[in-house]
Design a protein around this motif. Structure first.
Motif, PDB file in Angstrom:
ATOM      1  N   TRP A 147       0.831  -1.213   0.000  1.00 25.06           N
ATOM      2  CA  TRP A 147       0.000   0.000   0.000  1.00 25.06           C
ATOM      3  C   TRP A 147       0.864   1.261   0.000  1.00 25.06           C
ATOM      4  CZ3 TRP A 147      -4.487  -0.904   4.025  1.00 25.06           C
ATOM      5  CH2 TRP A 147      -5.262  -2.001   3.595  1.00 25.06           C
ATOM      6  N   LYS A 217     -10.744  -1.511   7.334  1.00 22.30           N
ATOM      7  CA  LYS A 217      -9.665  -2.075   6.517  1.00 22.30           C
ATOM      8  C   LYS A 217      -9.976  -3.542   6.194  1.00 22.30           C
ATOM      9  CE  LYS A 217      -7.189   1.732   7.090  1.00 22.30           C
ATOM     10  NZ  LYS A 217      -8.103   2.536   7.897  1.00 22.30           N
ATOM     11  N   PRO A 218      -9.577  -4.036   5.037  1.00 13.82           N
ATOM     12  CA  PRO A 218      -9.893  -5.416   4.668  1.00 13.82           C
ATOM     13  C   PRO A 218      -9.113  -6.420   5.515  1.00 13.82           C
ATOM     14  CG  PRO A 218      -8.435  -4.431   3.041  1.00 13.82           C
ATOM     15  CD  PRO A 218      -8.820  -3.334   3.986  1.00 13.82           C
ATOM     16  N   ALA A 224      -2.521  -4.224  -2.843  1.00 14.91           N
ATOM     17  CA  ALA A 224      -3.347  -3.559  -3.854  1.00 14.91           C
ATOM     18  C   ALA A 224      -2.957  -4.090  -5.230  1.00 14.91           C
ATOM     19  CB  ALA A 224      -3.143  -2.058  -3.792  1.00 14.91           C
ATOM     20  N   ASP A 236     -12.415   0.463  -6.011  1.00 12.89           N
ATOM     21  CA  ASP A 236     -11.983  -0.890  -5.632  1.00 12.89           C
ATOM     22  C   ASP A 236     -10.631  -0.901  -4.915  1.00 12.89           C
ATOM     23  OD1 ASP A 236     -10.417  -0.179  -7.777  1.00 12.89           O
ATOM     24  OD2 ASP A 236     -10.852  -1.961  -8.985  1.00 12.89           O
ATOM     25  N   ASP A 237     -10.145   0.262  -4.527  1.00  7.52           N
ATOM     26  CA  ASP A 237      -8.896   0.376  -3.782  1.00  7.52           C
ATOM     27  C   ASP A 237      -9.083  -0.273  -2.406  1.00  7.52           C
ATOM     28  OD1 ASP A 237      -6.751   1.384  -2.137  1.00  7.52           O
ATOM     29  OD2 ASP A 237      -6.522   3.070  -3.521  1.00  7.52           O
ATOM     30  N   PRO A 238      -8.253  -1.246  -2.031  1.00  2.00           N
ATOM     31  CA  PRO A 238      -8.465  -1.931  -0.754  1.00  2.00           C
ATOM     32  C   PRO A 238      -8.299  -1.033   0.467  1.00  2.00           C
ATOM     33  CG  PRO A 238      -6.347  -2.561  -1.707  1.00  2.00           C
ATOM     34  CD  PRO A 238      -7.089  -1.786  -2.759  1.00  2.00           C
ATOM     35  N   ARG A 242     -14.521  -0.019   2.228  1.00  2.00           N
ATOM     36  CA  ARG A 242     -14.772  -1.426   2.547  1.00  2.00           C
ATOM     37  C   ARG A 242     -16.192  -1.572   3.118  1.00  2.00           C
ATOM     38  NH1 ARG A 242     -12.691  -3.687  -0.770  1.00  2.00           N
ATOM     39  NH2 ARG A 242     -12.572  -1.595  -1.633  1.00  2.00           N
TER      40      ARG A 242
END
Length: 530
Positions: A147, A217-218, A224, A236-238, A242
């Motif tokens: 990231w 956060k995932p 990424a 769609d940015d992790p 979310r």
């Protein structure tokens, strides 16, 4: 069953105050809360309903207040708690509501929690309030994932452990001095609830929630797939948006429901309409910023599409649309539309369009003066983006230069000190409040008149927008009203030739009409019986 009475914020005009740049009362070159209080009558004259104040809580100011060390106290730089109490009282006395910025995604690295986490070492409860992870590769030399920081560079920084050896890494989606909080830890929400109630009990009328699409956060913090752009990200940015961020907002709303007149406004950088609308469901945020107009060129098709997209997104949850053309992050619209005279003309036209739309409007301090972005020399830049990007991105300082109030030379009444926190250009002399106040043709007089009309006429009360046929390069819409009652029509000409006016009586035009026609780079309001 009758519809519930509308809330105050559903048609309010908010005025965003970047406090460092509004007015300095103590001569240190930095704006403060007493400076704001001293100039509240400017906002009364402008006609705004509420102010949103960028962060003024205790902070080392690595990111100008968005690195919060104590969320329940006012930084001495801005005058301390007493100055804030004076502001609340004076604003409420004038019928102006006050909303604050709150920063739930991260704290300052100077926050007692983070200092305790550094001292406690790996595997401790203190570290579980943040994202501390072992590094990858030999001896943990590599960050835990790939990231990147929104400001540029890696989103991880390695710490020196209490034993003096390099150890774990911590996550910071922004500057190194802004470690991200772990919202899976219940202590984080409990503390945030204390912060909300602390300010609400002191008379605050609501909050702008910074990075409202962050916090969650995932699981596992996966890499990424794509390299992120500085100051931008996709849906769609992790790192953001979310699904379980919505549980956090429902918890926040449960607190806010104990204060039914207060409002939450989320900073929601989400492009997909359906995903954006989830943030303004009835049990989440009251309002969500939709930034499409801040990313739109002065082009009739682009403007039409941005407005309709914003209306469609809000309608998915029967929410109130929000409108803004500029803020402390995206730059000023005068410069975006071409600078100079053409930029000013187009900015006037877009202000008229924005104020004609149903919903809530946000004006950024200096917008009512027609301030442009300022080209600043390298040596004065302070936005952390400048250094973190390897001095390739100049950052946001250009739109944060202090307000010019009076006089013919810097600091233009902003401060008694010529050494202002960002330098003010000489050509602000033509744009001061003093110079514009009594000029009926000035941008300030135009804004005052437009807001007065918006607040005072029934044509602006309807919630719908109907698009009408328009010449090429132009757009026209109406705000339908009850049969037999007057309705508003707004026309904007982004083309190259004058266009015929729609049917109706002119209420206000952003530029003089030419032989009864609307010239290029201008807009008009008309009223007519539908």
């Amino acid at each position: 069953m009758t519809d519930p009475a509308p809330m105050w914020w559903q048609s309010a005009v908010f005025y965003q105050v970047y406090p460092r740049s509004f007015a300095d009362s103590d001569g240190d070159g930095v704006g403060d809360l007493d400076g704001l209080t001293d100039h509240l009558d400017h906002l009364v004259d402008l006609g705004v309903d509420a102010i949103w104040i960028n962060p003024v809580t205790v902070s080392p100011m690595a990111d100008h207040g968005y690195d919060v060390a104590d969320p329940r106290d006012i930084d001495p730089l801005f005058g301390g708690m007493a100055a804030f109490e004076r502001l609340i009282a004076a604003a409420h006395e004038r019928g102006i509501r006050v909303t604050m910025d709150v920063v739930p995604n991260h704290t300052s690295s100077a926050h007692p929690w983070f200092q305790a986490a550094l001292a406690a070492g790996p595997g401790t409860e203190a570290r579980d309030r943040y994202f501390f992870r072992d590094g990858r590769g030999p001896d943990g030399l590599l960050p835990p994932n790939n990231w990147e920081s929104v400001f540029g560079g890696p989103a991880w920084t390695r710490v020196v452990e209490p034993d003096g050896h390099p150890g774990q890494w911590y996550l910071h989606l922004f500057d190194t001095e802004q470690p991200d909080l772990n919202w899976d830890n219940p202590e984080v929400f409990d503390d945030f609830e204390k912060t909300l109630r602390f300010w609400l009990e002191r008379g605050v009328d609501g909050f702008r929630i910074d990075v409202a699409h962050g916090m969650a956060k995932p699981e596992g913090l996966p890499d990424a797939a794509d390299e992120a752009e500085i100051l931008r990200h996709t849906d769609d940015d992790p790192r953001f948006n979310r699904p379980h961020v919505h549980a956090i907002h429902r918890d926040i709303r449960a607190v806010m429901d104990d204060y039914p007149d207060a409002v939450t406004i989320g900073e929601v950088w989400v492009q997909d309409n359906a995903q954006w609308a989830e943030y303004v469901r009835p049990d989440e945020l009251h309002l969500g910023f939709n930034f499409r107009l801040t990313r739109t060129e002065f082009d009739a098709t682009e403007i039409h599409n941005a407005v309709q997209n914003s209306l469609d997104a809000a309608a998915l949850e029967n929410a109130t649309p929000t409108w803004t053309l500029a803020n402390h992050d995206v730059g000023r619209e005068v410069s975006r539309y071409g600078d100079g005279e053409i930029g000013l003309r187009r900015a006037r036209a877009m202000a008229l369009l924005m104020l004609a739309l149903p919903g809530t409007v946000f004006i950024y301090n200096g917008q009512e003066l027609g301030l442009p972005d300022v080209d600043l020399p390298d040596e004065v830049l302070q936005d952390p983006t400048w250094e973190r990007s390897g001095r390739t991105e100049r950052g946001r300082d250009r739109c944060r230069v202090p307000m010019p109030w009076s006089g013919d030379a810097p600091p233009f009444g902003f401060s008694t000190s010529a050494d202002t926190w960002l330098p003010m250009p000489d050509d602000f002399a033509a744009l001061t409040v003093e110079r514009q106040r009594n000029d009926p043709e000035s941008m300030l007089s135009f804004f005052r008149r437009a807001i007065e009309i918006r607040k005072g006429r029934a044509e602006f009360q309807g919630g719908d927008v109907d698009w009408l046929s328009a010449p090429k390069g132009a757009l026209i819409f109406r705000r339908p009203n009850l049969p037999g009652e007057s309705e508003l029509v707004c026309a904007l000409n982004a083309g190259r030739r004058p266009i015929a006016l729609p049917r109706g009586e002119v209420l206000l035009a952003s530029a003089p009409l030419i032989d009864g026609q609307l010239p290029p780079d201008s807009a008009v309001w008309l009223t007519r019986v539908g």
